[in-house]
Design a protein around this motif. Sequence first.
Motif, PDB file in Angstrom:
ATOM      1  N   HIS A 188       1.990  -8.867   2.261  1.00 48.27           N
ATOM      2  CA  HIS A 188       3.410  -8.493   2.254  1.00 48.27           C
ATOM      3  C   HIS A 188       3.990  -8.274   0.857  1.00 48.27           C
ATOM      4  O   HIS A 188       5.203  -8.216   0.697  1.00 48.27           O
ATOM      5  CB  HIS A 188       4.276  -9.534   2.978  1.00 48.27           C
ATOM      6  N   ASP A 189       3.128  -8.152  -0.128  1.00 46.57           N
ATOM      7  CA  ASP A 189       3.617  -7.928  -1.496  1.00 46.57           C
ATOM      8  C   ASP A 189       2.564  -7.147  -2.285  1.00 46.57           C
ATOM      9  O   ASP A 189       1.874  -7.690  -3.146  1.00 46.57           O
ATOM     10  CB  ASP A 189       3.913  -9.273  -2.169  1.00 46.57           C
ATOM     11  N   PRO A 190       2.438  -5.836  -1.991  1.00 49.37           N
ATOM     12  CA  PRO A 190       1.399  -5.051  -2.689  1.00 49.37           C
ATOM     13  C   PRO A 190       1.669  -4.943  -4.182  1.00 49.37           C
ATOM     14  O   PRO A 190       2.807  -4.751  -4.597  1.00 49.37           O
ATOM     15  CB  PRO A 190       1.470  -3.678  -2.006  1.00 49.37           C
ATOM     16  N   ARG A 191       0.610  -5.051  -4.954  1.00 50.20           N
ATOM     17  CA  ARG A 191       0.722  -4.976  -6.417  1.00 50.20           C
ATOM     18  C   ARG A 191      -0.330  -4.036  -6.965  1.00 50.20           C
ATOM     19  O   ARG A 191      -1.382  -3.820  -6.353  1.00 50.20           O
ATOM     20  CB  ARG A 191       0.499  -6.355  -7.035  1.00 50.20           C
ATOM     21  N   GLY A 192      -0.064  -3.493  -8.143  1.00 49.15           N
ATOM     22  CA  GLY A 192      -1.048  -2.703  -8.878  1.00 49.15           C
ATOM     23  C   GLY A 192      -1.604  -1.527  -8.108  1.00 49.15           C
ATOM     24  O   GLY A 192      -0.875  -0.769  -7.479  1.00 49.15           O
ATOM     25  N   LEU A 193      -2.930  -1.404  -8.134  1.00 48.63           N
ATOM     26  CA  LEU A 193      -3.585  -0.265  -7.501  1.00 48.63           C
ATOM     27  C   LEU A 193      -3.461  -0.265  -5.981  1.00 48.63           C
ATOM     28  O   LEU A 193      -3.633   0.768  -5.344  1.00 48.63           O
ATOM     29  CB  LEU A 193      -5.058  -0.221  -7.903  1.00 48.63           C
ATOM     30  N   THR A 194      -3.150  -1.417  -5.391  1.00 54.34           N
ATOM     31  CA  THR A 194      -2.961  -1.485  -3.936  1.00 54.34           C
ATOM     32  C   THR A 194      -1.781  -0.623  -3.498  1.00 54.34           C
ATOM     33  O   THR A 194      -1.745  -0.142  -2.371  1.00 54.34           O
ATOM     34  CB  THR A 194      -2.705  -2.947  -3.510  1.00 54.34           C
ATOM     35  N   GLN A 195      -0.833  -0.428  -4.404  1.00 58.03           N
ATOM     36  CA  GLN A 195       0.365   0.335  -4.052  1.00 58.03           C
ATOM     37  C   GLN A 195       0.067   1.811  -3.791  1.00 58.03           C
ATOM     38  O   GLN A 195       0.714   2.425  -2.946  1.00 58.03           O
ATOM     39  CB  GLN A 195       1.409   0.217  -5.167  1.00 58.03           C
ATOM     40  N   LEU A 196      -0.902   2.378  -4.508  1.00 59.00           N
ATOM     41  CA  LEU A 196      -1.151   3.820  -4.388  1.00 59.00           C
ATOM     42  C   LEU A 196      -1.588   4.262  -2.990  1.00 59.00           C
ATOM     43  O   LEU A 196      -1.002   5.196  -2.441  1.00 59.00           O
ATOM     44  CB  LEU A 196      -2.169   4.279  -5.431  1.00 59.00           C
ATOM     45  N   PRO A 197      -2.592   3.632  -2.366  1.00 56.85           N
ATOM     46  CA  PRO A 197      -2.944   4.084  -1.019  1.00 56.85           C
ATOM     47  C   PRO A 197      -1.828   3.847  -0.004  1.00 56.85           C
ATOM     48  O   PRO A 197      -1.640   4.652   0.913  1.00 56.85           O
ATOM     49  CB  PRO A 197      -4.205   3.286  -0.672  1.00 56.85           C
ATOM     50  N   VAL A 233       7.388  -8.451   8.330  1.00 57.70           N
ATOM     51  CA  VAL A 233       7.683  -7.360   9.266  1.00 57.70           C
ATOM     52  C   VAL A 233       7.212  -6.023   8.698  1.00 57.70           C
ATOM     53  O   VAL A 233       6.686  -5.180   9.420  1.00 57.70           O
ATOM     54  CB  VAL A 233       9.200  -7.317   9.576  1.00 57.70           C
ATOM     55  N   GLY A 234       7.377  -5.838   7.401  1.00 54.98           N
ATOM     56  CA  GLY A 234       6.909  -4.627   6.730  1.00 54.98           C
ATOM     57  C   GLY A 234       7.348  -3.342   7.398  1.00 54.98           C
ATOM     58  O   GLY A 234       8.508  -3.197   7.788  1.00 54.98           O
ATOM     59  N   PRO A 235       6.430  -2.391   7.601  1.00 52.06           N
ATOM     60  CA  PRO A 235       6.772  -1.080   8.173  1.00 52.06           C
ATOM     61  C   PRO A 235       6.937  -1.069   9.703  1.00 52.06           C
ATOM     62  O   PRO A 235       7.153  -0.014  10.287  1.00 52.06           O
ATOM     63  CB  PRO A 235       5.592  -0.192   7.775  1.00 52.06           C
ATOM     64  N   LEU A 236       6.838  -2.229  10.353  1.00 48.67           N
ATOM     65  CA  LEU A 236       6.872  -2.265  11.811  1.00 48.67           C
ATOM     66  C   LEU A 236       8.113  -1.612  12.421  1.00 48.67           C
ATOM     67  O   LEU A 236       7.999  -0.878  13.411  1.00 48.67           O
ATOM     68  CB  LEU A 236       6.718  -3.704  12.301  1.00 48.67           C
ATOM     69  N   PRO A 237       9.333  -1.821  11.883  1.00 49.00           N
ATOM     70  CA  PRO A 237      10.493  -1.128  12.458  1.00 49.00           C
ATOM     71  C   PRO A 237      10.363   0.395  12.430  1.00 49.00           C
ATOM     72  O   PRO A 237      10.787   1.077  13.366  1.00 49.00           O
ATOM     73  CB  PRO A 237      11.674  -1.604  11.598  1.00 49.00           C
ATOM     74  N   ALA A 238       9.755   0.937  11.374  1.00 49.61           N
ATOM     75  CA  ALA A 238       9.549   2.393  11.316  1.00 49.61           C
ATOM     76  C   ALA A 238       8.577   2.834  12.405  1.00 49.61           C
ATOM     77  O   ALA A 238       8.757   3.891  13.018  1.00 49.61           O
ATOM     78  CB  ALA A 238       9.038   2.807   9.932  1.00 49.61           C
TER      79      ALA A 238
END
Length: 197
Positions: A95-104, A161-166
Amino acid sequence: MRRTQWLLALAAGYVDGICLLFLGGVFGSVVVGNLVVLGVSAVQRLPETALRAAVSVAVYGGTALLARRVAPSRCLVGALLALCTLCGGWMVAHHDPRGLTQLPLLALAAIATGLQHAAARDPIDAAAAPPAVKGPALLPLACIPVGAVGAGLLLERVPWVGPLPAVLLVAIALVVGSLRPPAVPAPPARHREPVRL
């Protein structure tokens, strides 16, 4: 898909909120905003931000371009798959992407919003559209910031919850869009007597 544009706008605003807050401060769908971020980050020598903005612009633009001739319902199915994959990545990143994880994850968000854009395209010829913008046409535009505010408020309290509402919004749009409106009966044809001279 005109009936569901406001749902797709809420979903896009929500995903953009996630991108701004958790995926490097860029948008998932607002190309103009990302081009501004790209220019400013180039001047301020922020290569990571520039890379994120460039990835988002390229993926969103490429997706929307390639999906132009795809049926809206198939675009929404693709958007759902991208959002579900984004949910999985969100969980893997705790639930907290950082660094290179953010790109994909940013690329998945751009794919999802690009497909939503393609699904929401107006099938009516622009030449046939009325020249004045009416209230209902502004509803999707108003829904974008509402979705972004929802992302900010919700993820601050329950980040898992993240992207679940979308995902739910796009799924509802897919179901509602597949329902056919009730047929309006045609007025009875008038039988005209032939004119006799």
